[in-house]
Design a protein around this motif. Structure first.
Motif, PDB file in Angstrom:
ATOM      1  N   ASN A 149      94.621  14.979   9.870  1.00  0.00           N
ATOM      2  CA  ASN A 149      94.192  16.016   8.931  1.00  0.00           C
ATOM      3  C   ASN A 149      93.546  17.196   9.645  1.00  0.00           C
ATOM      4  OD1 ASN A 149      95.170  14.691   6.711  1.00  0.00           O
ATOM      5  ND2 ASN A 149      93.231  13.752   6.136  1.00  0.00           N
ATOM      6  N   THR A 150      92.605  16.906  10.536  1.00  0.00           N
ATOM      7  CA  THR A 150      91.930  17.975  11.274  1.00  0.00           C
ATOM      8  C   THR A 150      92.705  18.386  12.519  1.00  0.00           C
ATOM      9  OG1 THR A 150      90.615  16.414  12.594  1.00  0.00           O
ATOM     10  CG2 THR A 150      89.702  17.120  10.479  1.00  0.00           C
ATOM     11  N   LEU A 151      93.710  17.584  12.884  1.00  0.00           N
ATOM     12  CA  LEU A 151      94.545  17.837  14.067  1.00  0.00           C
ATOM     13  C   LEU A 151      93.702  17.868  15.338  1.00  0.00           C
ATOM     14  CD1 LEU A 151      96.928  20.558  12.561  1.00  0.00           C
ATOM     15  CD2 LEU A 151      97.275  18.078  12.676  1.00  0.00           C
ATOM     16  N   LYS A 152      92.808  16.886  15.437  1.00  0.00           N
ATOM     17  CA  LYS A 152      91.955  16.760  16.614  1.00  0.00           C
ATOM     18  C   LYS A 152      91.910  15.304  17.070  1.00  0.00           C
ATOM     19  CE  LYS A 152      88.893  20.610  15.393  1.00  0.00           C
ATOM     20  NZ  LYS A 152      87.497  21.000  15.050  1.00  0.00           N
ATOM     21  N   THR A 153      91.695  15.093  18.354  1.00  0.00           N
ATOM     22  CA  THR A 153      91.550  13.751  18.891  1.00  0.00           C
ATOM     23  C   THR A 153      90.250  13.138  18.374  1.00  0.00           C
ATOM     24  OG1 THR A 153      92.778  14.323  20.881  1.00  0.00           O
ATOM     25  CG2 THR A 153      91.361  12.378  20.993  1.00  0.00           C
ATOM     26  N   ALA A 154      90.331  11.913  17.864  1.00  0.00           N
ATOM     27  CA  ALA A 154      89.148  11.250  17.315  1.00  0.00           C
ATOM     28  C   ALA A 154      88.412  10.462  18.393  1.00  0.00           C
ATOM     29  CB  ALA A 154      89.543  10.339  16.160  1.00  0.00           C
ATOM     30  N   CYS A 155      89.118   9.579  19.077  1.00  0.00           N
ATOM     31  CA  CYS A 155      88.488   8.798  20.146  1.00  0.00           C
ATOM     32  C   CYS A 155      89.564   8.055  20.934  1.00  0.00           C
ATOM     33  CB  CYS A 155      87.464   7.814  19.594  1.00  0.00           C
ATOM     34  SG  CYS A 155      88.178   6.414  18.702  1.00  0.00           S
ATOM     35  N   THR A 156      89.149   7.411  22.002  1.00  0.00           N
ATOM     36  CA  THR A 156      90.012   6.545  22.793  1.00  0.00           C
ATOM     37  C   THR A 156      89.412   5.149  22.797  1.00  0.00           C
ATOM     38  OG1 THR A 156      90.718   8.380  24.207  1.00  0.00           O
ATOM     39  CG2 THR A 156      91.051   6.165  25.053  1.00  0.00           C
ATOM     40  N   ILE A 157      90.238   4.137  22.508  1.00  0.00           N
ATOM     41  CA  ILE A 157      89.756   2.759  22.402  1.00  0.00           C
ATOM     42  C   ILE A 157      90.347   1.927  23.540  1.00  0.00           C
ATOM     43  CG2 ILE A 157      89.616   0.715  20.927  1.00  0.00           C
ATOM     44  CD1 ILE A 157      90.158   2.547  18.521  1.00  0.00           C
ATOM     45  N   PRO A 158      89.509   1.369  24.427  1.00  0.00           N
ATOM     46  CA  PRO A 158      90.020   0.461  25.471  1.00  0.00           C
ATOM     47  C   PRO A 158      90.264  -0.926  24.877  1.00  0.00           C
ATOM     48  CG  PRO A 158      87.654   0.739  25.700  1.00  0.00           C
ATOM     49  CD  PRO A 158      88.057   1.595  24.540  1.00  0.00           C
ATOM     50  N   ALA A 159      91.429  -1.116  24.274  1.00  0.00           N
ATOM     51  CA  ALA A 159      91.667  -2.299  23.447  1.00  0.00           C
ATOM     52  C   ALA A 159      92.076  -3.531  24.251  1.00  0.00           C
ATOM     53  CB  ALA A 159      92.735  -1.985  22.402  1.00  0.00           C
ATOM     54  N   HIS A 160      92.946  -3.362  25.261  1.00  0.00           N
ATOM     55  CA  HIS A 160      93.483  -4.506  26.001  1.00  0.00           C
ATOM     56  C   HIS A 160      93.621  -4.142  27.470  1.00  0.00           C
ATOM     57  CE1 HIS A 160      94.661  -6.596  22.229  1.00  0.00           C
ATOM     58  NE2 HIS A 160      94.896  -5.370  21.799  1.00  0.00           N
ATOM     59  N   ASP A 161      93.799  -5.159  28.296  1.00  0.00           N
ATOM     60  CA  ASP A 161      94.040  -4.927  29.726  1.00  0.00           C
ATOM     61  C   ASP A 161      95.472  -4.476  29.982  1.00  0.00           C
ATOM     62  OD1 ASP A 161      91.449  -5.649  30.373  1.00  0.00           O
ATOM     63  OD2 ASP A 161      91.971  -7.772  30.628  1.00  0.00           O
ATOM     64  N   GLY A 162      96.426  -5.117  29.309  1.00  0.00           N
ATOM     65  CA  GLY A 162      97.833  -4.795  29.504  1.00  0.00           C
ATOM     66  C   GLY A 162      98.342  -3.799  28.483  1.00  0.00           C
ATOM     67  N   PRO A 163      99.559  -3.266  28.665  1.00  0.00           N
ATOM     68  CA  PRO A 163     100.154  -2.278  27.751  1.00  0.00           C
ATOM     69  C   PRO A 163     100.247  -2.792  26.318  1.00  0.00           C
ATOM     70  CG  PRO A 163     101.431  -2.425  29.776  1.00  0.00           C
ATOM     71  CD  PRO A 163     100.438  -3.538  29.823  1.00  0.00           C
ATOM     72  N   LEU A 164     100.173  -1.870  25.374  1.00  0.00           N
ATOM     73  CA  LEU A 164     100.193  -2.214  23.953  1.00  0.00           C
ATOM     74  C   LEU A 164     101.593  -2.606  23.487  1.00  0.00           C
ATOM     75  CD1 LEU A 164      98.001   0.749  22.647  1.00  0.00           C
ATOM     76  CD2 LEU A 164      97.281  -1.644  22.807  1.00  0.00           C
ATOM     77  N   ALA A 165     101.634  -3.500  22.503  1.00  0.00           N
ATOM     78  CA  ALA A 165     102.912  -3.910  21.910  1.00  0.00           C
ATOM     79  C   ALA A 165     102.949  -3.684  20.404  1.00  0.00           C
ATOM     80  CB  ALA A 165     103.192  -5.383  22.203  1.00  0.00           C
ATOM     81  N   ALA A 166     101.785  -3.656  19.741  1.00  0.00           N
ATOM     82  CA  ALA A 166     101.765  -3.520  18.282  1.00  0.00           C
ATOM     83  C   ALA A 166     100.472  -2.853  17.839  1.00  0.00           C
ATOM     84  CB  ALA A 166     101.912  -4.887  17.612  1.00  0.00           C
ATOM     85  N   LEU A 167     100.581  -2.028  16.782  1.00  0.00           N
ATOM     86  CA  LEU A 167      99.441  -1.344  16.176  1.00  0.00           C
ATOM     87  C   LEU A 167      99.626  -1.330  14.671  1.00  0.00           C
ATOM     88  CD1 LEU A 167      99.229   1.810  18.505  1.00  0.00           C
ATOM     89  CD2 LEU A 167      97.532  -0.034  18.398  1.00  0.00           C
ATOM     90  N   ALA A 168      98.513  -1.453  13.910  1.00  0.00           N
ATOM     91  CA  ALA A 168      98.606  -1.403  12.450  1.00  0.00           C
ATOM     92  C   ALA A 168      97.262  -1.027  11.851  1.00  0.00           C
ATOM     93  CB  ALA A 168      99.061  -2.746  11.885  1.00  0.00           C
ATOM     94  N   PHE A 169      97.265  -0.073  10.911  1.00  0.00           N
ATOM     95  CA  PHE A 169      96.075   0.268  10.136  1.00  0.00           C
ATOM     96  C   PHE A 169      96.023  -0.580   8.874  1.00  0.00           C
ATOM     97  CE2 PHE A 169      96.514   4.307  12.478  1.00  0.00           C
ATOM     98  CZ  PHE A 169      95.182   4.528  12.844  1.00  0.00           C
ATOM     99  N   ASN A 170      94.804  -0.769   8.339  1.00  0.00           N
ATOM    100  CA  ASN A 170      94.702  -1.353   7.001  1.00  0.00           C
ATOM    101  C   ASN A 170      94.939  -0.258   5.968  1.00  0.00           C
ATOM    102  OD1 ASN A 170      92.286   0.047   7.294  1.00  0.00           O
ATOM    103  ND2 ASN A 170      91.071  -1.495   6.233  1.00  0.00           N
ATOM    104  N   SER A 171      94.927  -0.627   4.691  1.00  0.00           N
ATOM    105  CA  SER A 171      95.359   0.307   3.644  1.00  0.00           C
ATOM    106  C   SER A 171      94.439   1.513   3.496  1.00  0.00           C
ATOM    107  CB  SER A 171      95.462  -0.424   2.302  1.00  0.00           C
ATOM    108  OG  SER A 171      94.203  -0.970   1.936  1.00  0.00           O
TER     109      SER A 171
END
Length: 410
Positions: A149-171
């Motif tokens: 909406n604002t067209l700006k970067t919100a944040c960066t999340i260090p989620a895992h050690d290895g490359p990502l395979a799946a992402l999903a938001f809740n409703s």
């Protein structure tokens, strides 16, 4: 999760998932062959299609009228498309394009993103906070969170050690689930802050390729499926010390021993021991096939839906209280054409034009009261027509009915 879209070698099909026993085909199109992306805007009449014949071109259709709204071409192959009532996102291997869905104007191009060969990205379906998540690194499991909406970067999340395979938001767009290519751990983060809320262990024995992550609409459950035969459903609840005393069983005794031992172990190891196991599971009859899952309420009961790449839909009952093994109650074939022929016989309405050329040949009686091109149920369905300015007052896009969209909770 009330409708299903599939792309085939001959075109695409749209289904309604309102009943367990009967699978209703809403629409079938054979205009474009080899469709590998088909995304429908909720249960509305707007659908976005990409074909292997023109993998760099996105086509936007109003399928109920048989009209093409617009098409856009990009510099490389389109890998995925996500949309909500506010934004339409096109993901290429090294760039992302964000369009305003009401007039399809290009708002932002995110260039030189890390190589994303699978087109992995997620967009919140809640247009009030159109957060976009995509890999922030090709070598680590970093998530880049962007505010659409604002067209700006919100944040960066260090989620895992290895490359990502799946992402999903809740409703509501307040939580984001992720899994790495190892597929052993699934994490859930708060949005937009990026704090880790939950951590679930899918398994420790083998690495798997998680192909689908999805929340239930009430955000109580998270489902993960992979290239193995097991589908896992996790319950999002914080375990507290006020739980009732477990019965004096051997497993209960060993559980307490492990719990006590974690006080003396390094934080990384103790965290692994405290992770929650799956609340419910499903063992599929097939293994190695790509599949997608959904948690939905059909006929007032919670169901798990699994669609496989061989063209079948499996519907399971989910016990929201006790979990356990989900029970298969129905299997549907998505590739049989009998249902469509049946619907055609019972449909007495005049046929709609099936091609864009046939559509534009018709005379338009809609007055042009604005210079803004775009899409609406009445004024902007045909290419080159315009949407009356007043139609934008109630929302970003006007379709058949406001009831076409799920309720938005903020």
């Amino acid at each position: 999760c009330s409708s299903l879209a599939i792309g085939t070698t001959t075109g695409y099909r749209l289904f309604s998932l309102s009943s367990v026993e009967q699978l209703d085909q809403v629409h079938e199109s054979n205009e474009i062959p080899d469709v590998y992306i088909v995304e429908r805007l909720f249960s509305s009449s707007l659908v976005v299609v990409v074909s292997h014949a023109k993998p760099q071109q996105m086509n936007v259709y109003h399928f109920k009228k048989g009209t093409e709204i617009c098409n856009y071409s990009y510099s490389s192959n389109i890998l995925s498309i996500r949309l909500n009532r506010q934004r339409l996102v096109v993901c290429l291997e090294e760039s992302i394009y964000i369009h305003n869905i009401k007039d399809m104007k290009l708002l932002k191009t995110i260039l030189e993103t890390p190589p994303n060969t699978t087109g992995l990205c997620a967009l919140s379906i809640n247009h009030a906070n159109s957060y976009l998540a995509y890999p922030g690194s090709a070598t680590s499991g970093e998530i880049a969170l962007y505010d659409g909406n604002t067209l700006k970067t919100a944040c960066t999340i260090p989620a895992h050690d290895g490359p990502l395979a799946a992402l999903a938001f809740n409703s509501t767009g307040s939580k984001l689930a992720s899994a790495s290519e190892k597929g052993t751990v699934i994490r859930v983060f708060s949005i937009p802050g990026g704090q880790k809320l939950y951590e679930f262990r899918r398994g420790m024995k083998r690495y798997v390729n998680i192909s689908s992550l999805v929340f239930s609409m009430d955000s109580q459950f998270l489902c993960a499926s992979s290239n193995t035969e097991t589908v896992h459903i996790f319950k999002l609840e914080h375990l507290t010390d006020s739980r009732p005393e477990e019965p004096p069983t051997w497993s209960g005794y060993m559980g307490k021993m492990f719990q006590a031992a974690t006080n003396y172990l390094p934080a990384q190891v103790s965290g692994m021991m405290n992770q929650d196991r799956a609340f419910a599971t499903v063992r599929l009859n097939i293994s190695g096939q790509r599949n997608i899952c959904a948690l939905s309420t059909i006929q007032k009961l919670p169901r798990l839906l699994v669609t496989t790449s061989d063209g079948h839909l499996y519907i399971y009952n989910l016990d929201p209280q006790d979990g356990g093994e989900c029970v298969l109650i129905k299997k549907h074939s998505l590739l049989s054409s009998g249902k469509m022929e049946e619907n055609k016989e019972n449909d007495l309405r005049p046929p709609l034009p099936q091609s864009y050329a046939a559509t534009v040949a018709r005379q338009s009686t809609v007055p042009s009261t604005s210079t803004m091109p775009g899409y609406s149920e009445d004024g902007g369905a045909l290419r080159g027509e315009v949407i009356p300015e007043h139609e934008f007052a109630t929302g970003p896009v006007c379709l058949d009915d406001e009831n076409e969209f799920p309720p938005v909770s903020i």
